[in-house]
Design an enzyme around this catalytic site. Structure first.
Site, PDB file in Angstrom:
ATOM      1  NE  ARG A   1      28.224   5.130  49.271  1.00  0.00           N
ATOM      2  CZ  ARG A   1      28.064   4.483  50.407  1.00  0.00           C
ATOM      3  NH1 ARG A   1      29.109   4.188  51.158  1.00  0.00           N
ATOM      4  NH2 ARG A   1      26.862   4.155  50.811  1.00  0.00           N
ATOM      5  CB  ALA A   9      21.717   1.406  52.862  1.00  0.00           C
ATOM      6  CD  GLU A  36      23.283   1.007  59.303  1.00  0.00           C
ATOM      7  OE1 GLU A  36      23.531   2.130  58.814  1.00  0.00           O
ATOM      8  OE2 GLU A  36      24.146   0.339  59.893  1.00  0.00           O
ATOM      9  CD  GLU A  82      23.360   5.591  56.552  1.00  0.00           C
ATOM     10  OE1 GLU A  82      22.557   5.984  55.676  1.00  0.00           O
ATOM     11  OE2 GLU A  82      24.235   4.739  56.330  1.00  0.00           O
ATOM     12  CD  GLU A  85      27.639   6.501  58.485  1.00  0.00           C
ATOM     13  OE1 GLU A  85      27.027   5.797  57.662  1.00  0.00           O
ATOM     14  OE2 GLU A  85      27.439   6.431  59.706  1.00  0.00           O
TER      15      GLU A  85
END
Length: 188
Positions: free
Chosen positions: A68, A80, A96, A100, A144
């Protein structure tokens, strides 16, 4: 969310100046008239909203660890993601979870929705409980990078104490999970 209840505290927006428009947020400065007639400035972050999922598989919570940038470190969180403009939360949550983690859920139940920081932002997160999970392959976005793991409730509380898990949506999900294990119905 709750209906507006106290008109005596309303602030009237007199003007809005757009400061920044990005992919995820926009920032504006509003000039408002206060209840006493004075004027003030309010910095407002606009966000399309997000979904998050408390996904339990074999009595273990599915979490993701990812870097992050605002924190300068990795963080353990529940899956999320943001809502696309006009997208309904019930449509986004399945997407989602699959993207993920690779998991799909036979059913999703909305536990509750909450504002992340209403003093300056309108971001709302809709927290769902995923039921009857089936494993599959994740479909991460190009930018990601994350690791998926499953942890026990005790491990979740340990990660909160250690600071590895420190975002509000995840801590709220852990608390909801604890309530569910005790037989309570969080959000109702």
């Amino acid at each position: 969310m709750a209906e507006h209840t106290n008109k005596q505290l309303d602030e009237i927006t007199l003007s809005t100046e757009s400061i920044y428009k990005g992919k995820i947020i926009s920032v504006q400065v509003d000039t408002v008239k206060l209840p006493n007639g004075d004027e003030s400035k309010r910095e407002v972050v606009r966000h399309s909203g997000a979904v998050a999922v408390l996904a339990i598989h074999n009595d273990r919570m599915i979490v993701v660890e990812q870097f992050r940038q605002p924190l300068g470190r990795t963080q353990v969180e529940i899956p999320a993601g943001k809502l696309d403009p006009g997208e309904k939360p019930e449509d986004a949550i399945n997407r989602e979870l699959k993207e993920e983690t690779g998991y799909t859920a036979k059913s999703m139940k909305l536990l509750f929705s909450f504002y992340t920081s209403p003093g300056f932002a309108d971001e709302i997160i809709h927290l769902y409980l995923a039921d009857e999970l089936t494993a599959g392959d994740a479909e991460l976005d190009e930018d990601e990078f994350l690791e998926v793991t499953e942890i026990t409730l005790e491990e979740a509380f340990a990660q909160i104490r250690e600071g590895r898990m420190s975002d509000a949506k995840t801590i709220m999900a852990v608390q909801a999970w604890q309530l569910l294990k005790l037989g309570a119905q969080p959000g109702q």
